[in-house]
Scaffold this active site. Sequence first.
Site, short mmCIF file in Angstrom:
data_model
loop_
_atom_site.label_atom_id
_atom_site.label_comp_id
_atom_site.label_asym_id
_atom_site.label_seq_id
_atom_site.Cartn_x
_atom_site.Cartn_y
_atom_site.Cartn_z
N CYS A 36 0.82 -1.23 0.00
CA CYS A 36 0.00 0.00 0.00
C CYS A 36 0.84 1.27 0.00
O CYS A 36 0.32 2.36 -0.24
CB CYS A 36 -0.94 0.00 1.19
SG CYS A 36 -1.90 -1.50 1.27
N HIS B 191 -3.60 6.80 3.30
CA HIS B 191 -3.97 5.56 2.62
C HIS B 191 -5.36 5.14 3.11
O HIS B 191 -5.64 5.16 4.30
CB HIS B 191 -2.93 4.48 2.93
CG HIS B 191 -3.35 3.11 2.49
ND1 HIS B 191 -3.86 2.86 1.24
CD2 HIS B 191 -3.37 1.92 3.15
CE1 HIS B 191 -4.16 1.58 1.15
NE2 HIS B 191 -3.88 0.99 2.29
N ASN C 26 -10.22 -0.56 0.18
CA ASN C 26 -8.76 -0.42 0.19
C ASN C 26 -8.22 -0.86 -1.17
O ASN C 26 -8.25 -2.04 -1.50
CB ASN C 26 -8.20 -1.30 1.31
CG ASN C 26 -6.69 -1.24 1.42
OD1 ASN C 26 -6.01 -0.71 0.54
ND2 ASN C 26 -6.16 -1.79 2.50
N1 ACO Z 1 -18.31 -9.73 8.98
C1 ACO Z 1 -18.74 -10.10 10.20
N2 ACO Z 1 -17.91 -10.49 11.18
C2 ACO Z 1 -16.60 -10.47 10.92
C3 ACO Z 1 -16.09 -10.10 9.65
C4 ACO Z 1 -17.00 -9.73 8.67
N3 ACO Z 1 -16.61 -9.35 7.44
N4 ACO Z 1 -14.75 -10.21 9.70
C5 ACO Z 1 -14.40 -10.61 10.93
N5 ACO Z 1 -15.53 -10.78 11.67
C6 ACO Z 1 -15.64 -11.21 13.04
C7 ACO Z 1 -14.45 -12.00 13.51
O1 ACO Z 1 -14.58 -13.36 13.13
C8 ACO Z 1 -14.54 -11.81 15.00
O2 ACO Z 1 -15.48 -12.70 15.50
P1 ACO Z 1 -15.22 -13.51 16.87
O3 ACO Z 1 -15.09 -12.42 17.90
O4 ACO Z 1 -16.42 -14.36 16.99
O5 ACO Z 1 -13.93 -14.24 16.64
C9 ACO Z 1 -15.10 -10.40 15.15
O6 ACO Z 1 -15.68 -10.07 13.90
C10 ACO Z 1 -14.06 -9.37 15.50
O7 ACO Z 1 -12.96 -9.54 14.65
P2 ACO Z 1 -11.71 -8.61 14.75
O8 ACO Z 1 -10.70 -9.05 13.76
O9 ACO Z 1 -11.30 -8.46 16.17
O10 ACO Z 1 -12.36 -7.24 14.27
P3 ACO Z 1 -11.70 -5.83 14.23
O11 ACO Z 1 -12.52 -4.88 14.98
O12 ACO Z 1 -10.23 -5.89 14.53
O13 ACO Z 1 -11.84 -5.45 12.71
C11 ACO Z 1 -10.55 -5.40 10.72
C12 ACO Z 1 -11.25 -6.27 11.73
C13 ACO Z 1 -11.59 -4.50 10.05
C14 ACO Z 1 -9.88 -6.27 9.68
C15 ACO Z 1 -9.51 -4.52 11.45
O14 ACO Z 1 -8.70 -5.32 12.27
C16 ACO Z 1 -8.66 -3.76 10.51
O15 ACO Z 1 -9.11 -2.87 9.82
N6 ACO Z 1 -7.34 -4.06 10.49
C17 ACO Z 1 -6.44 -3.41 9.61
C18 ACO Z 1 -6.61 -4.05 8.31
C19 ACO Z 1 -6.13 -3.19 7.23
O16 ACO Z 1 -6.53 -2.06 7.11
N7 ACO Z 1 -5.26 -3.76 6.47
C20 ACO Z 1 -4.75 -3.15 5.39
C21 ACO Z 1 -3.73 -2.11 5.83
S1 ACO Z 1 -2.31 -2.31 5.01
C22 ACO Z 1 -2.77 -2.46 3.49
O17 ACO Z 1 -3.59 -1.71 3.06
C23 ACO Z 1 -2.27 -3.55 2.65
#
Ligand code: ACO
Length: 326
Positions: free
Chosen positions: A112, A253, A283
């Site tokens: 990214c 980003h 993204n």
């Molecule tokens: N729909 C419904 N539930 C979901 C989904 C979905 N799409 N995805 C995950 N869940 C669930 C998980 O299974 C988990 O359930 P559990 O508690 O029963 O295990 C629950 O939601 C919480 O999951 P978390 O991973 O803790 O959720 P979080 O609040 O951290 O959000 C997310 C997840 C959105 C991926 C977040 O961690 C994030 O944005 N991280 C950064 C990711 C990113 O931006 N990456 C790219 C940056 S670098 C680049 O661009 C290459």
Amino acid sequence: MNVRITGTGSALPGKILTNAELERLVDTSDEWITTRTGIKERRIAVDGEYTSTFAAEAARRAMAMAGARPEEIDLIIIGTVTPDFPFPSTACIVQDLLGATNATAFDISAACSGFLYGLSIAEKYLRTGAARKILVIGSEVLSRIVDWQDRNTCVLFGDGAGAVVLEASEGGHSLLSTHTFSNGAFWNLLYQPGSGSRNPAADSRTFDERLIYLKMEGNDVFKHAVRAMEEAAIAALNANGLTSADISLMIPHQANQRIIDATSKRLGVGPERVFTNLHLYGNTSSASIPIALDEVNRQGIVTSDNKLLLVAFGGGFTYASAVINW
Ligand code: ACO
């Protein structure tokens, strides 16, 4: 010698995939995706559309704005993690599509941060006189490396491209500085395990274990992203003797609204000075900042002498920033 952005362009697939449509693919909801990420829809390439397709179209639009002819382009740099092929570079394919016969062309792999890494390389070519007109492009078709059975990742990403023409000039608005950083200690928190030399695409295990798809430890990535983007932004401000109060617009980003909110809060940049469009595109990795820059430019959101802060974070980890006096 100043380095100026003389043209911006972007290109997006026509096909829109909404959160409601994703609800039919995996166990998710519009409410979950919206509150956890800010994303409402994303653009998805269809058959016959490739990373080079969007890269070339974004480049044509940037060149038209700059009044640059294809044969005047000395260098084409594309940031991408979804090239048309492992080789040759997508930049060489785009060179051919544009008829930019005098250019040197290569891709860079910085996830990214790819566009800002490209901007940093281009800046050095221009300041040393090694090139006069450069195309820097971020282009991705992430939908082809996303696991459409994995709700943790498939809701986040989209396809598209953005481009700028950079030129050396005596005056006018200018790119003030670029800053790049890497932290390879965390390479395995966000990566595509399969199709390289470790897990060759031809191995049945690569296919059976779904290693060809992007993998991410979302929570860990989130924490690192906020800290790293703050560090990159502060480096850019300090290098120019600026504080966050001097910034007219920050273009981060576009990964997740919560990452953007946390970063801008730590920097003291209010939401009215932060550009976001991730609700529309998700993204798009290296394409996200140049797409945003093109929208800001064409919509007249920034005016002359406004200071723009660009900041990115991506797999590697890589992170980067730039300050532009518009
Ligand atoms: N729909 C419904 N539930 C979901 C989904 C979905 N799409 N995805 C995950 N869940 C669930 C998980 O299974 C988990 O359930 P559990 O508690 O029963 O295990 C629950 O939601 C919480 O999951 P978390 O991973 O803790 O959720 P979080 O609040 O951290 O959000 C997310 C997840 C959105 C991926 C977040 O961690 C994030 O944005 N991280 C950064 C990711 C990113 O931006 N990456 C790219 C940056 S670098 C680049 O661009 C290459």
